[in-house]
Scaffold this motif. Structure first.
Motif, PDB file in Angstrom:
ATOM      1  N   PHE A 149      53.609  33.175  42.426  1.00 24.83           N
ATOM      2  CA  PHE A 149      52.503  34.005  42.918  1.00 24.83           C
ATOM      3  C   PHE A 149      52.240  35.217  42.027  1.00 24.83           C
ATOM      4  CE2 PHE A 149      54.288  31.853  46.646  1.00 24.83           C
ATOM      5  CZ  PHE A 149      53.156  31.263  47.177  1.00 24.83           C
ATOM      6  N   SER A 150      52.723  35.175  40.798  1.00 26.09           N
ATOM      7  CA  SER A 150      52.518  36.314  39.898  1.00 26.09           C
ATOM      8  C   SER A 150      51.033  36.528  39.577  1.00 26.09           C
ATOM      9  CB  SER A 150      53.305  36.124  38.607  1.00 26.09           C
ATOM     10  OG  SER A 150      52.914  34.919  37.958  1.00 26.09           O
ATOM     11  N   PHE A 151      50.234  35.462  39.677  1.00 25.63           N
ATOM     12  CA  PHE A 151      48.801  35.575  39.375  1.00 25.63           C
ATOM     13  C   PHE A 151      48.083  36.491  40.366  1.00 25.63           C
ATOM     14  CE2 PHE A 151      49.091  32.254  42.537  1.00 25.63           C
ATOM     15  CZ  PHE A 151      47.964  32.442  43.328  1.00 25.63           C
ATOM     16  N   LEU A 152      48.703  36.761  41.512  1.00 29.73           N
ATOM     17  CA  LEU A 152      48.063  37.600  42.517  1.00 29.73           C
ATOM     18  C   LEU A 152      48.023  39.074  42.121  1.00 29.73           C
ATOM     19  CD1 LEU A 152      49.543  36.175  45.856  1.00 29.73           C
ATOM     20  CD2 LEU A 152      47.206  35.925  45.006  1.00 29.73           C
ATOM     21  N   GLY A 153      48.893  39.496  41.189  1.00 29.79           N
ATOM     22  CA  GLY A 153      48.999  40.899  40.828  1.00 29.79           C
ATOM     23  C   GLY A 153      47.680  41.569  40.475  1.00 29.79           C
ATOM     24  N   PRO A 154      46.962  41.094  39.444  1.00 29.21           N
ATOM     25  CA  PRO A 154      45.688  41.730  39.074  1.00 29.21           C
ATOM     26  C   PRO A 154      44.633  41.661  40.178  1.00 29.21           C
ATOM     27  CG  PRO A 154      46.492  40.303  37.319  1.00 29.21           C
ATOM     28  CD  PRO A 154      47.339  40.016  38.512  1.00 29.21           C
ATOM     29  N   VAL A 155      44.594  40.525  40.879  1.00 27.29           N
ATOM     30  CA  VAL A 155      43.601  40.362  41.954  1.00 27.29           C
ATOM     31  C   VAL A 155      43.853  41.369  43.072  1.00 27.29           C
ATOM     32  CG1 VAL A 155      42.672  38.769  43.675  1.00 27.29           C
ATOM     33  CG2 VAL A 155      43.340  37.923  41.417  1.00 27.29           C
ATOM     34  N   LEU A 156      45.115  41.514  43.481  1.00 26.17           N
ATOM     35  CA  LEU A 156      45.451  42.431  44.563  1.00 26.17           C
ATOM     36  C   LEU A 156      45.224  43.883  44.153  1.00 26.17           C
ATOM     37  CD1 LEU A 156      48.696  40.722  45.904  1.00 26.17           C
ATOM     38  CD2 LEU A 156      46.474  40.836  47.042  1.00 26.17           C
ATOM     39  N   PHE A 157      45.566  44.202  42.897  1.00 25.99           N
ATOM     40  CA  PHE A 157      45.373  45.581  42.436  1.00 25.99           C
ATOM     41  C   PHE A 157      43.892  45.956  42.442  1.00 25.99           C
ATOM     42  CE2 PHE A 157      44.595  48.669  39.018  1.00 25.99           C
ATOM     43  CZ  PHE A 157      45.384  49.720  39.477  1.00 25.99           C
ATOM     44  N   ALA A 158      43.042  45.060  41.919  1.00 27.25           N
ATOM     45  CA  ALA A 158      41.602  45.316  41.917  1.00 27.25           C
ATOM     46  C   ALA A 158      41.074  45.444  43.344  1.00 27.25           C
ATOM     47  CB  ALA A 158      40.874  44.199  41.183  1.00 27.25           C
ATOM     48  N   SER A 159      41.568  44.600  44.242  1.00 23.98           N
ATOM     49  CA  SER A 159      41.144  44.667  45.644  1.00 23.98           C
ATOM     50  C   SER A 159      41.596  45.961  46.295  1.00 23.98           C
ATOM     51  CB  SER A 159      41.714  43.474  46.420  1.00 23.98           C
ATOM     52  OG  SER A 159      41.296  42.250  45.853  1.00 23.98           O
ATOM     53  N   ILE A 163      39.397  48.874  48.081  1.00 19.86           N
ATOM     54  CA  ILE A 163      39.636  49.320  49.456  1.00 19.86           C
ATOM     55  C   ILE A 163      39.782  50.842  49.518  1.00 19.86           C
ATOM     56  CG2 ILE A 163      41.396  49.329  51.271  1.00 19.86           C
ATOM     57  CD1 ILE A 163      41.804  46.380  50.739  1.00 19.86           C
ATOM     58  N   VAL A 164      40.492  51.410  48.542  1.00 20.62           N
ATOM     59  CA  VAL A 164      40.677  52.867  48.512  1.00 20.62           C
ATOM     60  C   VAL A 164      39.338  53.573  48.363  1.00 20.62           C
ATOM     61  CG1 VAL A 164      41.648  54.784  47.195  1.00 20.62           C
ATOM     62  CG2 VAL A 164      43.039  52.765  47.665  1.00 20.62           C
ATOM     63  N   PHE A 165      38.508  53.105  47.438  1.00 23.21           N
ATOM     64  CA  PHE A 165      37.203  53.729  47.235  1.00 23.21           C
ATOM     65  C   PHE A 165      36.299  53.539  48.455  1.00 23.21           C
ATOM     66  CE2 PHE A 165      38.267  53.810  42.677  1.00 23.21           C
ATOM     67  CZ  PHE A 165      37.813  55.093  42.366  1.00 23.21           C
ATOM     68  N   ALA A 166      36.385  52.379  49.081  1.00 28.15           N
ATOM     69  CA  ALA A 166      35.595  52.145  50.292  1.00 28.15           C
ATOM     70  C   ALA A 166      36.044  53.071  51.420  1.00 28.15           C
ATOM     71  CB  ALA A 166      35.722  50.687  50.721  1.00 28.15           C
ATOM     72  N   GLY A 167      37.371  53.309  51.499  1.00 24.74           N
ATOM     73  CA  GLY A 167      37.888  54.223  52.509  1.00 24.74           C
ATOM     74  C   GLY A 167      37.413  55.650  52.289  1.00 24.74           C
TER      75      GLY A 167
END
Length: 238
Positions: A149-159, A163-167
């Motif tokens: 599941f290492s491929f999730l790293g960049p996707v989760l970070f961008a998400s 989320i932070v900016f939306a908050g």
């Protein structure tokens, strides 16, 4: 012959992921048990501090009535991340900073729970526990079958950045009920993804000296998921 095959089967049964040697597998399991032991202590401390904040009203009233103190405990964990990372391999500094980090976050969690109906808090706890246990079990099962599941790293970070900016945007321009529900659902998905990603790192990539940092990442994943579910349930109830 049968005894040898039985021992070999037992070894393969407990192997974390394909290609891992027996000695390395034993060391890795020891590391994982250590991390989950620290994580359990953090969650117990968080529960105790939160209960104290909920049951002893002067603490909650002081934090709610003094925005400066509440902001201090809100931002202090971000400040403590640097010494926590820097001293993670130095004892006892690592556990001192870990304790301070956990207490600061626990106070903010306690305030959130104190200002929420008890029924909703219990529902959020049960749902969070169910999601965390399910995702953790799935990640261990998938790793044993060679999934990565290492491929999730960049996707989760961008998400997470989104989320932070939306908050921050929501703080100045409140969303409608539909947008708020979508925001909460996406946040829950992202933090659930982080549980899978960080558990996979725990199994394969964290070094044996990074037990403090590994417990911190999983602790933050669980707390963020809990707060997201709590917020969604509270908004749904309203």
């Amino acid at each position: 012959m049968y005894s040898g095959l039985e021992v070999k089967g037992d070894i393969e049964e407990g192997t974390l992921y394909p290609g891992l040697g027996y000695g390395e597998n034993q060391l890795r399991w020891g590391f994982i048990r250590k991390v989950y032991g620290i994580l359990s202590a953090q969650l117990v401390l968080t529960t105790l501090v939160s209960l104290l904040t909920v049951l002893y009203s002067p603490i909650n009233e002081t934090l709610r009535g003094n925005s400066a103190i509440l902001l201090f405990f809100t931002f202090m964990p971000f400040v403590l991340l640097w010494p926590l990372y820097h001293y993670q391999q130095k004892h006892p500094q690592n556990f001192i900073f870990l304790g301070l980090f956990t207490v600061c976050l626990s106070l903010t969690i306690g305030v959130a729970c104190a200002n929420t109906e008890g029924r909703i808090v219990i529902q959020a706890l049960v749902l969070t526990a169910a999601v965390v246990c399910s995702l953790t079990g799935y990640t261990f099962w998938a790793a044993k079958r060679g999934k990565d599941f290492s491929f999730l790293g960049p996707v989760l970070f961008a998400s997470l950045v989104g989320i932070v900016f939306a908050g921050l945007l929501q703080a100045f321009f409140p969303f409608g009920s539909t947008s708020t529900a979508i925001y909460g659902g996406l946040s829950a998905i992202v933090f659930s993804g982080y549980i899978v990603y960080d558990t996979d790192n725990l199994i394969k990539r964290f070094t044996y000296d990074e037990y403090i940092w590994a417990s911190v990442t999983l602790y933050l994943d669980i707390l963020n998921l809990f707060l997201t579910i709590l917020r969604m349930l509270r908004q749904g109830d309203n």
